[in-house]
Enzyme design. Structure first.
Site, PDB file in Angstrom:
ATOM      1  N   ASP A   1     -16.937 -40.583  -4.087  1.00 56.83           N
ATOM      2  CA  ASP A   1     -15.740 -40.531  -3.246  1.00 56.83           C
ATOM      3  C   ASP A   1     -14.487 -40.999  -3.833  1.00 56.83           C
ATOM      4  O   ASP A   1     -14.689 -41.873  -4.897  1.00 56.83           O
ATOM      5  CB  ASP A   1     -16.042 -41.375  -2.011  1.00 56.83           C
TER       6      ASP A   1
ATOM      7  N   GLY B   1      -8.728 -46.242   7.564  1.00 57.22           N
ATOM      8  CA  GLY B   1      -8.499 -47.322   8.438  1.00 57.22           C
ATOM      9  C   GLY B   1      -8.657 -46.998  10.001  1.00 57.22           C
ATOM     10  O   GLY B   1      -8.838 -45.721  10.280  1.00 57.22           O
TER      11      GLY B   1
ATOM     12  N   GLY C   1     -10.595 -40.368   6.595  1.00 60.79           N
ATOM     13  CA  GLY C   1     -10.141 -41.223   7.645  1.00 60.79           C
ATOM     14  C   GLY C   1     -10.743 -40.836   8.946  1.00 60.79           C
ATOM     15  O   GLY C   1     -10.133 -40.949  10.226  1.00 60.79           O
ATOM     16  N   GLY C   2     -12.214 -40.641   9.036  1.00 61.48           N
ATOM     17  CA  GLY C   2     -13.009 -40.403  10.303  1.00 61.48           C
ATOM     18  C   GLY C   2     -12.787 -41.452  11.127  1.00 61.48           C
ATOM     19  O   GLY C   2     -12.954 -41.171  12.631  1.00 61.48           O
TER      20      GLY C   2
HETATM   21  P1  13P Z   1     -11.965 -44.216   7.488  1.00 64.39           P
HETATM   22  O1  13P Z   1     -12.069 -45.766   6.450  1.00 64.39           O
HETATM   23  O2  13P Z   1     -10.602 -44.245   7.975  1.00 64.39           O
HETATM   24  O3  13P Z   1     -13.127 -44.119   8.044  1.00 64.39           O
HETATM   25  O4  13P Z   1     -11.940 -42.991   6.099  1.00 64.39           O
HETATM   26  C1  13P Z   1     -12.912 -43.112   5.291  1.00 64.39           C
HETATM   27  C2  13P Z   1     -12.634 -42.183   4.264  1.00 64.39           C
HETATM   28  O5  13P Z   1     -11.957 -41.190   4.320  1.00 64.39           O
HETATM   29  C3  13P Z   1     -13.454 -42.342   2.799  1.00 64.39           C
HETATM   30  O6  13P Z   1     -12.908 -41.283   1.830  1.00 64.39           O
END
Ligand code: 13P
Length: 281
Positions: free
Chosen positions: A82, A182, A210-211
């Site tokens: 990632d 976040g 950003g899920g």
């Molecule tokens: P969150 O931390 O908002 O869930 O986002 C995770 C992300 O996009 C990891 O690449």
């Protein structure tokens, strides 16, 4: 079996669901993700090891662990690198046996991002590894562990995205349409109109970063507009830390092995919630 994400995301894209991509950095998180995916009965899952977690675990250790957990569960797993800005680390992940990599050149000017992404695609594809890249930029929400606090939101431009996909040969594109890394300060304001135009312009699986904290209906609306991979990190951590704090405030402190085992379950709870939202099969 470890695999790349191409077949998974293509199926998700054409069948109208999303594959969960959950951030991992130790045994507890990886085990929690694989357990939740197995219990949910989905056909595959992505464990996302961010380059920022190299302090926690080496690429080779992540590969060995993912391989062992995947084989043990009889579940195809894509071990994904990632957010990685460093091309040498991308190549090291490919050598270590990762199935997919995210080269993140989103902070660079378009031409440099496209040129670097294209170079990564040439090497990765020759090794059977899938590539995700990003165009546009996400802002940082509360408790974010990605990017930096002063990250600014820049929506992905649909026409630039079309050109980028064509020039680079990337397998999946991460887009910026209003999600934040976040937790959200209020209701998320996701620009479904922009997402729809990006999807029409690109025609490849799109990735939503950003899920954490996106409501189920909004997730479904994004999936209907091409989102095939959704990343979740912060909420898994926040929930597991909160529950661990409760464990640690018991009158008798738990043994470390008990705390660690509980954490697998806390990770799995959040992962299961999102897998159910994503409608995977
Ligand atoms: P969150 O931390 O908002 O869930 O986002 C995770 C992300 O996009 C990891 O690449």
């Amino acid at each position: 079996m470890l695999t790349n994400f191409n077949a998974m995301l293509r199926d998700a894209y054409t069948s109208g669901y999303a594959v969960g991509s959950f951030n991992v950095y130790n045994y507890e998180t990886m085990r929690g993700v694989v357990d939740a995916a197995k219990a949910a009965g989905v056909s595959s899952v992505i464990v996302a090891f961010g380059a920022k977690y190299l302090a926690n675990m080496s690429l080779n250790d992540a590969k060995a662990l993912a391989q062992s957990l995947s084989d043990g569960a009889g579940l195809p797993v894509c071990l994904h690198l990632d957010h990685c800005k460093d091309i040498n680390t991308v190549y090291a992940a490919i050598r270590a046996g990762f199935g997919s990599v995210m080269y993140d050149g989103s902070a660079l000017v378009y031409e440099q991002n496209a040129a670097n992404t294209r170079r990564v695609c040439e090497v990765a594809h020759a090794c059977g590894v899938s590539v995700e890249a990003e165009l546009g930029s996400l802002a940082a929400g509360l408790e974010s562990h990605e990017g930096s606090a002063d990250d600014k939101e820049v929506y992905t431009d649909p026409e630039a995205a079309r050109q980028f996909v064509e020039t680079t040969g990337v397998d999946a594109l991460a887009v910026s349409v209003g999600t934040v890394h976040g937790l959200y300060k209020g209701e998320p304001n996701i620009r479904l109109d922009i997402l729809e135009r990006i999807n029409a312009a690109c025609g490849i699986p799109l990735v939503l970063h950003g899920g954490s904290g996106i409501p189920e209906e909004t997730i479904k609306a994004c999936i209907a507009r091409g989102i095939s991979k959704i990343n979740v990190n912060t909420e898994i951590s926040s929930y597991a830390v909160k529950r661990s704090k409760e464990d640690l405030s018991a009158e008798k402190l738990p043994h470390l092995s008990v705390l660690a085992k509980n954490q697998q379950g806390y990770v799995a709870e959040v992962v299961r919630k999102y897998i159910d939202f994503f409608g995977g099969k």
